[in-house]
Design a protein around this motif. Structure first.
Motif, PDB file in Angstrom:
ATOM      1  N   ALA A 332       5.162  32.065  40.752  1.00 19.83           N
ATOM      2  CA  ALA A 332       6.577  31.675  40.860  1.00 19.83           C
ATOM      3  C   ALA A 332       6.870  30.510  39.922  1.00 19.83           C
ATOM      4  O   ALA A 332       7.919  30.478  39.254  1.00 19.83           O
ATOM      5  CB  ALA A 332       6.910  31.290  42.296  1.00 19.83           C
ATOM      6  N   MET A 333       5.944  29.566  39.851  1.00 22.83           N
ATOM      7  CA  MET A 333       6.141  28.415  38.952  1.00 22.83           C
ATOM      8  C   MET A 333       6.217  28.888  37.506  1.00 22.83           C
ATOM      9  O   MET A 333       7.094  28.465  36.743  1.00 22.83           O
ATOM     10  CB  MET A 333       4.995  27.408  39.107  1.00 22.83           C
ATOM     11  N   ALA A 334       5.290  29.774  37.139  1.00 27.08           N
ATOM     12  CA  ALA A 334       5.252  30.273  35.763  1.00 27.08           C
ATOM     13  C   ALA A 334       6.550  31.024  35.437  1.00 27.08           C
ATOM     14  O   ALA A 334       7.151  30.815  34.379  1.00 27.08           O
ATOM     15  CB  ALA A 334       4.037  31.171  35.567  1.00 27.08           C
ATOM     16  N   ASN A 335       7.010  31.860  36.393  1.00 19.19           N
ATOM     17  CA  ASN A 335       8.254  32.622  36.173  1.00 19.19           C
ATOM     18  C   ASN A 335       9.445  31.707  35.954  1.00 19.19           C
ATOM     19  O   ASN A 335      10.419  32.063  35.290  1.00 19.19           O
ATOM     20  CB  ASN A 335       8.587  33.490  37.399  1.00 19.19           C
ATOM     21  N   CYS A 336       9.378  30.538  36.534  1.00 19.71           N
ATOM     22  CA  CYS A 336      10.512  29.610  36.471  1.00 19.71           C
ATOM     23  C   CYS A 336      10.287  28.499  35.452  1.00 19.71           C
ATOM     24  O   CYS A 336      11.067  27.536  35.404  1.00 19.71           O
ATOM     25  CB  CYS A 336      10.756  28.989  37.841  1.00 19.71           C
ATOM     26  N   GLY A 337       9.219  28.575  34.703  1.00 16.16           N
ATOM     27  CA  GLY A 337       8.986  27.603  33.629  1.00 16.16           C
ATOM     28  C   GLY A 337       8.412  26.270  34.092  1.00 16.16           C
ATOM     29  O   GLY A 337       8.560  25.263  33.395  1.00 16.16           O
ATOM     30  N   TYR A 338       7.763  26.231  35.241  1.00 16.17           N
ATOM     31  CA  TYR A 338       7.145  24.978  35.712  1.00 16.17           C
ATOM     32  C   TYR A 338       5.653  24.972  35.422  1.00 16.17           C
ATOM     33  O   TYR A 338       4.983  25.991  35.611  1.00 16.17           O
ATOM     34  CB  TYR A 338       7.307  24.833  37.230  1.00 16.17           C
ATOM     35  N   ASP A 339       5.138  23.829  34.979  1.00 15.17           N
ATOM     36  CA  ASP A 339       3.681  23.732  34.921  1.00 15.17           C
ATOM     37  C   ASP A 339       3.154  22.580  35.779  1.00 15.17           C
ATOM     38  O   ASP A 339       1.958  22.322  35.816  1.00 15.17           O
ATOM     39  CB  ASP A 339       3.160  23.636  33.471  1.00 15.17           C
ATOM     40  N   ASP A 340       4.067  21.891  36.481  1.00 13.22           N
ATOM     41  CA  ASP A 340       3.631  20.776  37.331  1.00 13.22           C
ATOM     42  C   ASP A 340       4.131  21.027  38.756  1.00 13.22           C
ATOM     43  O   ASP A 340       5.346  21.102  39.006  1.00 13.22           O
ATOM     44  CB  ASP A 340       4.227  19.465  36.765  1.00 13.22           C
ATOM     45  N   LEU A 341       3.173  21.159  39.682  1.00  8.42           N
ATOM     46  CA  LEU A 341       3.518  21.493  41.073  1.00  8.42           C
ATOM     47  C   LEU A 341       4.448  20.449  41.704  1.00  8.42           C
ATOM     48  O   LEU A 341       5.396  20.784  42.404  1.00  8.42           O
ATOM     49  CB  LEU A 341       2.229  21.615  41.906  1.00  8.42           C
ATOM     50  N   ASP A 342       4.170  19.174  41.436  1.00  7.71           N
ATOM     51  CA  ASP A 342       4.973  18.137  42.083  1.00  7.71           C
ATOM     52  C   ASP A 342       6.426  18.150  41.588  1.00  7.71           C
ATOM     53  O   ASP A 342       7.352  17.847  42.349  1.00  7.71           O
ATOM     54  CB  ASP A 342       4.334  16.751  41.889  1.00  7.71           C
ATOM     55  N   VAL A 343       6.610  18.530  40.326  1.00 15.47           N
ATOM     56  CA  VAL A 343       7.980  18.645  39.795  1.00 15.47           C
ATOM     57  C   VAL A 343       8.681  19.829  40.468  1.00 15.47           C
ATOM     58  O   VAL A 343       9.856  19.751  40.864  1.00 15.47           O
ATOM     59  CB  VAL A 343       7.960  18.820  38.245  1.00 15.47           C
ATOM     60  N   PHE A 344       7.945  20.926  40.625  1.00 12.36           N
ATOM     61  CA  PHE A 344       8.482  22.115  41.301  1.00 12.36           C
ATOM     62  C   PHE A 344       8.935  21.750  42.724  1.00 12.36           C
ATOM     63  O   PHE A 344      10.050  22.091  43.152  1.00 12.36           O
ATOM     64  CB  PHE A 344       7.382  23.186  41.325  1.00 12.36           C
ATOM     65  N   VAL A 345       8.073  21.019  43.442  1.00  7.88           N
ATOM     66  CA  VAL A 345       8.378  20.627  44.829  1.00  7.88           C
ATOM     67  C   VAL A 345       9.586  19.680  44.869  1.00  7.88           C
ATOM     68  O   VAL A 345      10.472  19.807  45.722  1.00  7.88           O
ATOM     69  CB  VAL A 345       7.129  19.974  45.483  1.00  7.88           C
ATOM     70  N   GLU A 346       9.650  18.774  43.909  1.00 12.09           N
ATOM     71  CA  GLU A 346      10.765  17.821  43.851  1.00 12.09           C
ATOM     72  C   GLU A 346      12.080  18.566  43.580  1.00 12.09           C
ATOM     73  O   GLU A 346      13.107  18.280  44.197  1.00 12.09           O
ATOM     74  CB  GLU A 346      10.481  16.780  42.751  1.00 12.09           C
ATOM     75  N   ASP A 347      12.037  19.546  42.670  1.00  3.93           N
ATOM     76  CA  ASP A 347      13.253  20.316  42.381  1.00  3.93           C
ATOM     77  C   ASP A 347      13.684  21.165  43.573  1.00  3.93           C
ATOM     78  O   ASP A 347      14.882  21.323  43.828  1.00  3.93           O
ATOM     79  CB  ASP A 347      13.053  21.193  41.135  1.00  3.93           C
ATOM     80  N   LEU A 348      12.690  21.700  44.286  1.00  2.00           N
ATOM     81  CA  LEU A 348      13.028  22.454  45.509  1.00  2.00           C
ATOM     82  C   LEU A 348      13.799  21.560  46.477  1.00  2.00           C
ATOM     83  O   LEU A 348      14.770  21.982  47.102  1.00  2.00           O
ATOM     84  CB  LEU A 348      11.753  22.909  46.209  1.00  2.00           C
ATOM     85  N   LEU A 349      13.371  20.313  46.559  1.00  2.00           N
ATOM     86  CA  LEU A 349      14.024  19.369  47.464  1.00  2.00           C
ATOM     87  C   LEU A 349      15.421  19.002  46.952  1.00  2.00           C
ATOM     88  O   LEU A 349      16.413  19.112  47.680  1.00  2.00           O
ATOM     89  CB  LEU A 349      13.159  18.107  47.607  1.00  2.00           C
ATOM     90  N   GLN A 350      15.483  18.581  45.680  1.00  2.00           N
ATOM     91  CA  GLN A 350      16.750  18.058  45.160  1.00  2.00           C
ATOM     92  C   GLN A 350      17.789  19.162  44.924  1.00  2.00           C
ATOM     93  O   GLN A 350      18.975  18.940  45.113  1.00  2.00           O
ATOM     94  CB  GLN A 350      16.516  17.297  43.833  1.00  2.00           C
ATOM     95  N   GLU A 351      17.322  20.355  44.513  1.00  2.00           N
ATOM     96  CA  GLU A 351      18.287  21.401  44.150  1.00  2.00           C
ATOM     97  C   GLU A 351      18.496  22.436  45.261  1.00  2.00           C
ATOM     98  O   GLU A 351      19.619  22.870  45.501  1.00  2.00           O
ATOM     99  CB  GLU A 351      17.846  22.083  42.849  1.00  2.00           C
TER     100      GLU A 351
END
Ligand code: PMP
Ligand code: GLU
Length: 399
Positions: A332-351
């Motif tokens: 899912a991270m790769a499909n969405c262009g993320y390579d950092d888990l913590d950034v992915f988690v932060e965006d899930l929270l903020q967005e």
């Protein structure tokens, strides 16, 4: 002020930190769904509340208790262990603590000398590594050779063990992935422990939260030799929805338990008296209420798993215990262009306004922990938000 080196090196609890962050956003008026902290969402059963009220009214809750716990609580614990583990322990092998977390802390404090190693299977609950370090020990993270199993084997442990290793930490059912070690797996691990002359710290806090006909076995139950080598840690927090009362238990070798009690006498005197009275009622009279909550969790697990398993790019093995899902989200991270888990988690929270715990604190860089200790409706809404977030991100990524 200059802090001690020890204090400077402590990382705050990742689970509590994630929960606090979600709470802070909610306080700002943002509609955040928090799947962060691992605590049952039920109010403590009435029979337990009433016992606490009675203890207060009768004046029993006003005073210190013996450091290792009220005799009546230790007696209830002895019976509880006999019933659930089929094992006998004497009063001097039992310790009541201010929460299971403090029992783990004191166990590491009294067992580890500087440089002693502790084998910790990955993924692991966030506090083990910090507590081992606080005791001067060295955490040795053991990765499962089969990451899908979510469990380590003896050959995984053999690769890491050394003459400096003193403890194997086992947590089954596991926080964060809900996996349960079978009796056969534990027989092999017990053999390994004896061969290397290790001590087991068995964190059995989720032993009563086991679902879909799976069975819990503690390594202490495997044979008398491994029982002697094992300090079991458990408590009332999860089974009876009593996280706020702060009562945990440790049982095992008398000398170790005495040392833990001595440390506790200097650090905390005794676990809160009123909570000990509540815990007596939990162990003696709380079974029916605990079973109702367990059944609710089982239903939630089955629903939550069906939803999460279908999220594109999330993969997971169905757990059988605790109340967490721990999907691998690498795709899912790769499909969405993320390579950092913590950034992915932060965006899930903020967005998406969904708070989860990043796998980083559990020693994994491609998974997230979702607690399903929330109502099924809330969990479903969270999944819908995650789906919408992933869809929007992947569309953006493709353009
Ligand atoms: N062990 C594990 C694996 C846990 O998830 C928790 C969560 N709180 C604890 C120990 C500590 O439990 P307590 O609330 O009794 O301190
Ligand atoms: N054990 C729970 C969790 O993992 C409660 C918070 C904590 O003590 O870490 O979320």
């Amino acid at each position: 002020m200059e802090l001690s080196t020890r204090a400077k090196n402590i990382a705050p609890s990742a689970t509590l930190k994630a929960a606090a962050k979600a709470r802070a956003l909610k306080a700002e008026g943002i509609d955040v769904i928090s799947l962060t902290v691992g605590e049952p969402d039920f109010v403590t059963p009435k029979v337990i509340q009433e016992a606490a009220q009675t203890a207060i009214v009768k004046g029993q809750a006003s005073f210190y208790t013996p450091t290792s716990g009220l005799p009546a609580l230790k007696s209830a614990l002895k019976n509880h262990i006999k019933k659930n583990y089929g094992l006998d322990y004497q009063a001097n092998q039992l310790l009541v603590t201010p929460g299971a977390k403090f029992a783990l802390y004191t166990a590491f404090q009294v067992l580890l000398n500087p440089g002693n190693e502790v084998l910790i299977p990955v993924p692991y609950w966030v506090s083990y590594s910090e507590q081992v370090k606080l005791a001067g020990g060295v955490p040795l993270f053991v990765h499962p050779s089969d990451p899908h199993s979510g469990k380590v084997t003896v050959s995984d442990l053999e690769k890491m063990v050394s003459p400096q290793t003193k403890i194997l930490l086992l947590n089954s059912p596991s926080n964060p992935n809900g996996m349960i070690y079978t009796a056969d797996e534990l027989v092999a691990i017990a053999d390994f422990v004896s061969q290397h002359d290790l001590i087991v710290v068995a964190d059995d806090i989720y032993s009563n939260l086991v679902y879909n006909h799976e069975v819990f076995t503690s390594i202490a139950m495997i044979n008398p030799e491994i029982q002697k080598r094992t300090i079991v840690i458990t408590g009332v927090s999860k089974t009876y929805s009593m996280t706020g009362w702060r009562i945990g238990f440790a049982f095992g070798d008398q000398e170790v338990i005495q040392a833990m009690s001595d440390l506790q006498s200097q650090a905390a005197s005794n676990p809160t008296t009123v909570s000990q009275y509540a815990a007596i009622a939990a162990l003696n009279d709380g079974e029916k209420a605990a079973e109702e909550m367990r059944q609710a969790f089982e239903e939630r697990l089955n629903k939550a798993y069906d939803l999460v398993e279908k999220i594109p790019g999330f993969t997971l093995v169905k757990p059988h215990g605790a109340f967490y899902l721990f999907p691998n989200v690498a795709e899912a991270m790769a499909n969405c262009g993320y390579d950092d888990l913590d950034v992915f988690v932060e965006d899930l929270l903020q967005e998406a306004h969904v708070a989860v715990v990043s796998g980083t604190g559990f020693g994994v860089h491609n998974a997230i922990r979702l607690s399903y200790a929330v109502s099924p409706e809330v969990f479903q809404e969270a999944v819908e938000r995650i789906l919408a977030f992933l869809q929007q991100k992947s569309l953006k990524c493709k353009h």
